[in-house]
Scaffold this motif. Structure first.
Motif: not given
Length: 245
Positions: A58-60, A82-84, A140-141, A232-233
């Motif tokens: 799902e989107d975070y 930091d991208l997780k 994302g955004e 989520k992608e």
């Protein structure tokens, strides 16, 4: 209303230009950066699974407050995220790419340095002779909530060294760096940036791998709410390449 916003933005840019002439400021504008290095995309064979895979079901959303320490540094410090992703297929020693992202700020505006505890690689390799392939998608955004702040620049970097600002010569240690319009699409007032970037390269060698988003936010007050939505992608995969027979 639109005219008031345009006038306000013009005043903000004028203030930033005046600040840029300060003798103690070194400014790092990042324009349309689009760097990708490494070998061709890895052809995944039947039954081949990644060494590491993080993903989302799902989107975070990271919803937090970006805050400058005092007014004299408004628009001159760089934030980092930091991208997780939220899920991982299997826990792997040395992988830090699953969990909750966080926002940190550089310690100074002369060199963009960050505290050591914030310089965490997404993966630490147990063998520097191993060759890897990396596949990722970041969709994302990025959004600011207030009218008094704007996104000055933003870029995402995948590299084998921690280097907040892209080097002018782009050494081999930088595997991917996308900034400016090559990173995403901004709204007319630069308060929202939508993005969808991907990377798929092989024949990479590293002892540590860093994956971060760097953001410079210019504003007229000390703090503003910022949100980063990771769709989520989005996913991150590392493959261990087989040795040639």
């Amino acid at each position: 209303m639109v005219m008031k916003k345009i006038i306000g933005m013009a005043v903000l840019l004028l203030c930033l230009y005046g600040c840029a002439k300060d003798n103690d400021v070194i400014y790092y504008p990042v324009s349309n950066v689009d760097i990708e290095t490494g070998g061709p995309a890895l052809i995944v064979e039947e039954g081949q699974v990644p060494l590491i895979r993080s993903y989302n079901d799902e989107d975070y959303v990271l919803d937090t407050v970006a805050q400058y320490p005092n007014n004299s540094t408004l628009g001159k410090l760089t934030f980092m995220i930091d991208l997780k992703n939220q899920l991982v297929d299997e826990e792997v020693v040395g992988f830090n790419g699953v969990g909750k992202s966080k926002l940190t700020m550089s310690l100074g505006y002369k060199n963009g340095n960050y505290s050591e505890i914030s310089q965490v690689p997404i993966y630490t390799s147990p063998d520097v002779t191993t060759r890897y392939a990396v596949k990722l998608r970041l969709k994302g955004e990025l959004t600011l909530s207030g009218d008094e702040w704007m996104i000055d620049y933003v870029y995402t970097q995948l590299a084998s060294l921690f280097q907040p600002y892209p080097p002018s010569s782009f050494p081999a240690e930088v595997f991917m760096c996308k900034g400016g319009m090559k990173f995403g699409t901004f709204d007319s007032f630069r308060r929202t940036c939508t993005f969808d970037i991907s990377y798929d390269r092989s024949d990479l060698s590293f002892s540590q791998l860093y994956f971060n988003m760097f953001i410079n936010l210019a504003g007229q007050k000390r703090e503003d709410r910022i949100s980063l939505r990771i769709d989520k992608e989005s996913f991150f995969e590392i493959y261990e390449q087989k040795e040639a027979v």
